[in-house]
Design an enzyme around this catalytic site. Structure first.
Site, PDB file in Angstrom:
ATOM      1  CG  HIS A  53      62.064  90.196  61.166  1.00  0.00           C
ATOM      2  ND1 HIS A  53      61.775  91.124  62.138  1.00  0.00           N
ATOM      3  CD2 HIS A  53      61.115  89.233  61.301  1.00  0.00           C
ATOM      4  CE1 HIS A  53      60.705  90.754  62.821  1.00  0.00           C
ATOM      5  NE2 HIS A  53      60.281  89.595  62.325  1.00  0.00           N
ATOM      6  NE  ARG A  67      63.454  94.863  65.350  1.00  0.00           N
ATOM      7  CZ  ARG A  67      62.620  93.823  65.378  1.00  0.00           C
ATOM      8  NH1 ARG A  67      61.369  93.967  65.742  1.00  0.00           N
ATOM      9  NH2 ARG A  67      63.044  92.641  65.042  1.00  0.00           N
ATOM     10  CD  GLU A  80      58.634  91.626  66.845  1.00  0.00           C
ATOM     11  OE1 GLU A  80      57.781  90.759  67.126  1.00  0.00           O
ATOM     12  OE2 GLU A  80      59.489  91.474  65.963  1.00  0.00           O
ATOM     13  CG  ASN A  89      60.771  90.968  69.648  1.00  0.00           C
ATOM     14  OD1 ASN A  89      61.141  92.136  69.763  1.00  0.00           O
ATOM     15  ND2 ASN A  89      60.892  90.279  68.530  1.00  0.00           N
ATOM     16  CD  GLU A 143      60.468  86.938  67.794  1.00  0.00           C
ATOM     17  OE1 GLU A 143      60.001  85.992  67.138  1.00  0.00           O
ATOM     18  OE2 GLU A 143      59.761  87.722  68.434  1.00  0.00           O
ATOM     19  CE1 TYR A 203      53.802  90.041  69.705  1.00  0.00           C
ATOM     20  CE2 TYR A 203      56.036  89.198  69.781  1.00  0.00           C
ATOM     21  CZ  TYR A 203      55.087  90.022  69.210  1.00  0.00           C
ATOM     22  OH  TYR A 203      55.420  90.848  68.168  1.00  0.00           O
TER      23      TYR A 203
HETATM   24  C1  FCB Z   1      57.213  87.734  66.344  1.00  0.00           C
HETATM   25  C2  FCB Z   1      57.886  88.097  65.047  1.00  0.00           C
HETATM   26  C3  FCB Z   1      57.120  89.087  64.221  1.00  0.00           C
HETATM   27  C4  FCB Z   1      55.636  88.856  64.291  1.00  0.00           C
HETATM   28  C5  FCB Z   1      55.176  88.723  65.723  1.00  0.00           C
HETATM   29  C6  FCB Z   1      53.685  88.537  65.875  1.00  0.00           C
HETATM   30  O1  FCB Z   1      57.606  86.444  66.726  1.00  0.00           O
HETATM   31  O2  FCB Z   1      59.153  88.641  65.280  1.00  0.00           O
HETATM   32  O3  FCB Z   1      57.616  89.037  62.922  1.00  0.00           O
HETATM   33  O4  FCB Z   1      55.280  87.799  63.509  1.00  0.00           O
HETATM   34  O5  FCB Z   1      55.831  87.664  66.320  1.00  0.00           O
END
Ligand code: FCB
Length: 440
Positions: A120, A76, A348, A289, A165, A291
């Protein structure tokens, strides 16, 4: 640890974004974007810029070779709007399209499925000058840009993601000012930016669908389960408000055509009749995504009276984000239960650490553990029936991490910013082994 086998047709690969890796900001007719302006205003913590970044604009064949070598079958990337329509509206820049044309052909030749993301974060500056995501003027130009790009590439690119995002864009770009364009407009600024991105996304999806058949259309949202810091009523309510802003405005807008009731009053000045139908779209694939979780508490003086609670976590990444792999499992299961199990892929997931190369090698044991633990969450979610189609790590390369500039390294491949040499880290080798075997 138990062992897991992933589905045969699972999508494996990495994600990147144009602004973070390409460099070549003045090349071939590209126009200025909001991040150029933000960086020029001295807002990047290490004083760096994305002028060169990973120089992917010139080194993409080497980067494709790295992915091929790793066994990836998907990638991607994002398309830079300011390369395609440099002034946001108006003439199309053929040279910009030519770059992505070459990239796509290179990916296909390497057996890698190109998954393109249209936005993006590199909004053409002239559109920001007309109000950016605070108003409706961006909607038409975004749909037109989507139409132009797909006209050129949709014969070969089948997967199209609209936004990346929208919640982060709205909160950090327009609410608290930590990202470009750097506005501190609080709650109203956040909700307006979210709503207008939802509308632009709906318009772009319809513009593409009107001209093409057989594409996989979707978008990418950063979903993070929001938990209250304590069971005090004020904290519980704060976490629910933050969940509504962070997760529900983008998700419920797109999948249900619904403004979250908790926020309806705050959004009434700019949600017009017909908007809810316009933001709803039956997408084919959602990029998620992930984290970490978010632990939130009541704190007056912040947008929505929400502040960060204590994550009570033992492991932290180099971004000071908690490492909570079980949050990914919870999120996938909750998503399945709430939204009827539509197809998703992890678009992500990854971590920054302060890697130190030793004799030309990078032994990034923490990133290996991070990936392994999150892959295990995905495997458990699959075993429990979640409709997960793939896993793309963030990121292929160390890159320009927005307001942190070049100071945070998320890559499974190290980039030496003096020589631009790429060095696969231990995490690349670990991930490649999982990808090639389909087993964890
Ligand atoms: C996300 C973003 C990506 C990168 C990661 C660490 O929020 O989509 O561009 O910065 O975090």
């Amino acid at each position: 640890m138990p062992s897991y086998t992933f589905p045969k047709d699972f999508l494996w690969g990495a994600s990147t974004s144009s602004y973070q890796i390409e460099g070549a900001l003045d090349a071939d007719g590209r126009g200025p974007c909001i991040w150029d302006t933000f960086a020029a205003a001295g807002k990047i913590v290490d004083g760096s810029t994305a002028a060169v970044a990973c120089d992917h604009y010139h080194r993409w064949p080497e980067d494709i070779a790295l992915m091929k070598e790793a066994g990836f079958n998907a990638y991607r990337f994002s398309i830079a709007w300011p390369r395609i329509i440099p002034t946001g509206t108006g003439p199309v820049n053929r040279q910009g399209l030519d770059f992505y044309d070459r990239l796509v052909d290179g990916l296909l030749e390497a057996g890698i499925r190109p998954m393109a993301c249209l936005y993006h974060w590199d909004l053409p500056q002239p559109l920001e000058d007309r109000g950016g995501w605070q108003g409706r003027e961006v909607i038409g130009p975004f749909a037109e840009y989507a139409r132009v790009v797909t006209k050129r590439l949709a014969d070969r690119v089948k997967d199209w993601m609209m936004l990346n995002e929208p919640n982060v864009v709205a909160i950090f770009g327009y609410g608290v000012g930590e990202h470009a364009p750097g506005h501190k407009l609080g709650e109203q600024g956040i909700l307006r930016a979210l709503h207008h991105q939802n509308l632009a996304q709906g318009a772009a999806l319809r513009a593409i669908a009107a001209e093409h058949r057989g594409l996989t259309l979707g978008t990418v949202i950063n979903l993070q389960p929001c938990r209250p810091d304590t069971d005090r009523a004020a904290d519980v309510a704060a976490a629910a408000r933050w969940d509504a802003v962070w997760n529900r405005v983008p998700l419920d807008g797109l999948l249900r055509g619904r403004i979250p009731p908790l926020l309806a009053d705050r959004m009434k000045d700019f949600v017009l009749p017909g908007d809810e139908e316009a933001i709803r779209y039956p997408i084919d694939l959602l990029g998620i995504n992930y984290y970490s979780r978010m632990t939130m508490k009541y704190e007056a003086g912040h947008p929505f009276d929400v502040g960060w609670g204590d994550a009570r976590c033992e492991r932290w990444t180099g971004m000071a984000w908690p490492v909570q792999p079980d949050g990914l499992y919870d999120l996938l299961v909750e998503f399945k239960e709430h939204y009827g199990n539509p197809a998703v892929f992890i678009a992500e997931n990854g971590a920054a650490y302060d890697d130190q190369p030793v004799n030309g090698k990078v032994h990034d044991a923490e990133r290996v553990a991070f990936l392994r633990d999150h892959l295990e969450s995905v495997a458990r979610a699959l075993a429990d029936g979640c409709n997960v189609r793939g896993y793309l790590c963030w990121s292929l390369l160390d890159n320009f991490e927005w307001a942190f500039g070049l100071s945070k390294r998320f890559g499974i491949v190290r980039v030496d910013y003096d020589t631009l040499k790429r060095t696969p880290k231990d995490s690349y080798k670990f991930f490649s082994k999982v990808v090639k075997s389909g087993k964890l």
